[in-house]
Design a protein around this motif. Structure first.
Motif, PDB file in Angstrom:
ATOM      1  N   VAL A  77       0.837  -1.352   0.626  1.00 25.25           N
ATOM      2  CA  VAL A  77      -0.116   0.066  -0.091  1.00 25.25           C
ATOM      3  C   VAL A  77       0.870   1.566  -0.034  1.00 25.25           C
ATOM      4  O   VAL A  77      -0.040   1.982  -0.435  1.00 25.25           O
ATOM      5  N   ALA A  78       2.308   1.465   1.159  1.00 24.65           N
ATOM      6  CA  ALA A  78       3.074   2.467   0.435  1.00 24.65           C
ATOM      7  C   ALA A  78       3.354   2.830  -0.907  1.00 24.65           C
ATOM      8  O   ALA A  78       3.313   3.846  -1.593  1.00 24.65           O
ATOM      9  N   ALA A  79       3.667   1.750  -1.141  1.00 18.08           N
ATOM     10  CA  ALA A  79       4.527   1.786  -2.463  1.00 18.08           C
ATOM     11  C   ALA A  79       3.622   2.084  -3.144  1.00 18.08           C
ATOM     12  O   ALA A  79       3.689   2.629  -4.395  1.00 18.08           O
ATOM     13  N   ALA A  80       2.276   1.655  -3.425  1.00 14.13           N
ATOM     14  CA  ALA A  80       0.843   2.293  -4.161  1.00 14.13           C
ATOM     15  C   ALA A  80       0.582   3.703  -3.986  1.00 14.13           C
ATOM     16  O   ALA A  80       0.610   4.481  -4.687  1.00 14.13           O
ATOM     17  N   LEU A  81       0.789   4.052  -2.988  1.00 14.87           N
ATOM     18  CA  LEU A  81      -0.061   5.055  -3.284  1.00 14.87           C
ATOM     19  C   LEU A  81       1.383   5.923  -3.279  1.00 14.87           C
ATOM     20  O   LEU A  81       1.175   7.548  -3.685  1.00 14.87           O
ATOM     21  N   SER A  82       2.797   5.869  -2.861  1.00 12.76           N
ATOM     22  CA  SER A  82       3.644   6.328  -3.511  1.00 12.76           C
ATOM     23  C   SER A  82       3.853   6.514  -4.647  1.00 12.76           C
ATOM     24  O   SER A  82       4.071   8.538  -5.401  1.00 12.76           O
ATOM     25  N   TYR A  83       3.431   6.239  -5.641  1.00 15.07           N
ATOM     26  CA  TYR A  83       3.061   6.038  -6.439  1.00 15.07           C
ATOM     27  C   TYR A  83       2.607   6.888  -7.124  1.00 15.07           C
ATOM     28  O   TYR A  83       3.043   7.443  -8.011  1.00 15.07           O
ATOM     29  N   LEU A  84       1.162   6.643  -6.947  1.00 15.91           N
ATOM     30  CA  LEU A  84       0.288   7.512  -7.206  1.00 15.91           C
ATOM     31  C   LEU A  84       0.149   9.402  -7.075  1.00 15.91           C
ATOM     32  O   LEU A  84      -0.528  10.452  -7.116  1.00 15.91           O
ATOM     33  N   GLY A  85       1.219   9.876  -5.715  1.00 18.90           N
ATOM     34  CA  GLY A  85       2.065  11.028  -5.600  1.00 18.90           C
ATOM     35  C   GLY A  85       1.141  11.239  -4.530  1.00 18.90           C
ATOM     36  O   GLY A  85       1.066  12.750  -4.003  1.00 18.90           O
ATOM     37  N   TYR A  86       0.596  10.045  -2.729  1.00 16.51           N
ATOM     38  CA  TYR A  86      -0.048  10.772  -1.912  1.00 16.51           C
ATOM     39  C   TYR A  86       1.349  10.272  -1.090  1.00 16.51           C
ATOM     40  O   TYR A  86       2.250  10.190  -1.209  1.00 16.51           O
ATOM     41  N   ASP A  87       0.662  11.817   0.154  1.00 17.32           N
ATOM     42  CA  ASP A  87       2.119  11.808   1.183  1.00 17.32           C
ATOM     43  C   ASP A  87       1.689  10.228   2.350  1.00 17.32           C
ATOM     44  O   ASP A  87       1.262  10.752   3.000  1.00 17.32           O
ATOM     45  N   VAL A  88       3.427   9.578   1.957  1.00 13.73           N
ATOM     46  CA  VAL A  88       2.738   8.506   2.814  1.00 13.73           C
ATOM     47  C   VAL A  88       4.362   8.607   4.017  1.00 13.73           C
ATOM     48  O   VAL A  88       5.220   8.879   3.786  1.00 13.73           O
ATOM     49  N   LYS A  89       3.605   8.552   5.532  1.00 10.18           N
ATOM     50  CA  LYS A  89       4.662   8.774   6.192  1.00 10.18           C
ATOM     51  C   LYS A  89       4.906   7.650   6.846  1.00 10.18           C
ATOM     52  O   LYS A  89       3.846   6.679   7.301  1.00 10.18           O
ATOM     53  N   THR A  90       6.404   7.550   6.772  1.00  8.20           N
ATOM     54  CA  THR A  90       6.745   5.864   7.119  1.00  8.20           C
ATOM     55  C   THR A  90       7.655   6.056   8.995  1.00  8.20           C
ATOM     56  O   THR A  90       8.365   7.344   8.949  1.00  8.20           O
ATOM     57  N   GLN A  91       7.336   5.399   9.624  1.00  9.05           N
ATOM     58  CA  GLN A  91       8.336   5.272  10.918  1.00  9.05           C
ATOM     59  C   GLN A  91       8.583   3.641  11.340  1.00  9.05           C
ATOM     60  O   GLN A  91       7.997   3.288  10.773  1.00  9.05           O
ATOM     61  N   VAL A  92       9.884   3.892  11.886  1.00  7.32           N
ATOM     62  CA  VAL A  92      10.413   2.502  12.485  1.00  7.32           C
ATOM     63  C   VAL A  92      10.477   2.068  13.468  1.00  7.32           C
ATOM     64  O   VAL A  92      10.329   3.240  14.526  1.00  7.32           O
ATOM     65  N   VAL A  93       9.318   1.249  13.580  1.00  8.05           N
ATOM     66  CA  VAL A  93       8.915   0.931  15.640  1.00  8.05           C
ATOM     67  C   VAL A  93       9.889  -0.640  15.862  1.00  8.05           C
ATOM     68  O   VAL A  93      10.090  -1.164  15.306  1.00  8.05           O
ATOM     69  N   VAL A  94      10.021  -0.436  16.740  1.00  8.29           N
ATOM     70  CA  VAL A  94      10.210  -1.758  17.625  1.00  8.29           C
ATOM     71  C   VAL A  94       9.561  -2.563  17.873  1.00  8.29           C
ATOM     72  O   VAL A  94       8.033  -2.492  18.215  1.00  8.29           O
TER      73      VAL A  94
END
Length: 385
Positions: free
Chosen positions: A151-168
């Motif tokens: 979903v992150a890859a698809a939405l980023s491809y379509l120009g949506y702003d996807v925020k990503t965090q690295v979680v323990v």
């Protein structure tokens, strides 16, 4: 009076009276030996599993038990477009055998001569000490993670702003981070270097000196000091490690829900990303064709190799797919020994954008410039072993 018995005057009649000694025919011996061998093979467990083609599902359609079907991908919070007649098929493999049910040698015999199956060491799927239940849990977790990533890859491809965090995700008892980091902590920086993705984590330089790890816990930022310790990194190397497991979590601007039961692992990531794009864009990516797709995907759209591509190509052919899309690094296996069905064109892709181009090109009837696996091998693309 003693009576003596004279020798018979007819030796032939004596021979006829004696029991005959029967000779055992060599063919009978061979049959008996073969039956004994079959019995031994049927009763002796083996350290192997069989990988064979598994079920398929249409990522653009519905799935589930009869009467309980639901959309594989449902979206809310954005305009979606009606389902078209085409298919983006999720390809799977089935692994037969596990530590609790070891296949016997007789069961393996048929698979060795079946071009659609592979006989593989059990340890590839079940390392020593790993049960079927544990592996099922692991593949289910990988599937969930791959859905978020797709979903992150698809939405980023379509120009949506996807925020990503690295979680323990895990802090094993006894690791250098025990009592310092907790499951759910958001890692913001390591030794003053910002951490925004797993790629950032992989690039940090670990030492055996104390380092400052900036985290966010329960909405508050704080800095903790952790001293890495030399340990096995899982690849036979000893290097300083924090001893934690981390994962990416994404904040999506719209809600994309993926539901496909009884499928595990990361190999459906690419097809889920393509199906998400197809639902969010007007028109039809497939052009009404049936397209089989496999490949794991990273949030930036990079497509990575998976296992069992040969079995998936056979399943795609049986399912009537018009063509197949695979990671370029899997092309060697896909075409090895001429094992792939000759009627199946296999396209090689390195990222999500290239996969979209393959779909659009085939839908428009213009495949010039699209790479097939034959092209990728000719270009010397590095293959997985």
């Amino acid at each position: 009076m003693t009576e003596s018995i004279a020798p018979s005057a007819n030796p032939a009649s004596d021979a006829a009276a004696a029991p005959k000694r029967r000779r055992i025919h060599p063919g009978v011996v061979a049959i008996v030996a073969g039956l004994v061998l079959l019995l031994v093979l049927a009763l002796t467990p083996s350290p192997y599993v069989i990988r064979e083609p598994g079920p398929v599902a249409n990522a653009l359609g519905t799935a589930g038990p009869a009467g309980e079907e639901q959309e594989v991908i449902s979206i809310s919070g954005a305009q979606t477009y009606p389902e078209n007649a085409g298919e983006l098929t999720v390809m799977t493999v089935s692994v037969v055998g596990n530590p609790e049910y070891q296949l016997n040698w007789l069961e393996l015999a048929g698979a060795w001569f079946n071009p659609t199956s592979d006989v593989l060491p059990m340890e590839l799927y079940y390392p020593i000490g790993v049960s079927k239940e544990q592996r099922d849990e692991e593949t289910a977790a990988m599937m969930t993670s791959s859905q978020d990533t797709s979903v992150a890859a698809a939405l980023s491809y379509l120009g949506y702003d996807v925020k990503t965090q690295v979680v323990v995700a895990q802090v094993p008892e006894g690791s250098p981070a025990t009592d310092k980091l907790m499951v759910g902590d958001v890692v913001l920086a390591y030794d003053e270097k910002p951490i925004q993705s797993l790629a950032d984590v992989q690039q940090v330089e670990l030492t055996t000196e104390p380092v400052a790890v900036r985290i966010r816990r329960d909405g508050e930022e704080k800095v903790v000091s952790v001293t890495p310790k030399p340990a096995e990194d899982g690849q036979g190397n000893r290097r300083p490690l924090l001893g934690i497991l981390v994962q990416e979590k994404h904040d999506f601007p719209i809600d994309v829900h993926i539901s496909l039961a009884d499928v595990g692992g990361p190999s459906a990531g690419l097809v889920f990303a393509l199906a998400t794009i197809d639902k969010l864009e007007p028109g039809s990516l497939t052009g009404g064709k049936s397209v089989a797709v496999t490949g794991a995907i990273a949030p930036d759209g990079t497509v990575t190799p998976i296992g069992g591509v040969r079995q998936k190509i056979y399943a795609a052919s049986d399912n009537g797919a018009d063509y197949f899309i695979a990671p370029e690094a899997n092309c060697g296996e896909a075409l090895s020994g001429g094992s792939a069905p000759r009627n199946m064109t296999v396209y090689a892709v390195a990222d999500l954008s290239e996969a979209v181009d393959v779909l659009k090109g085939n839908a428009a009837g213009d495949t010039e410039g699209l790479r097939t696996c034959v092209d990728a091998l000719a270009d010397g693309v590095q293959q997985v072993q």
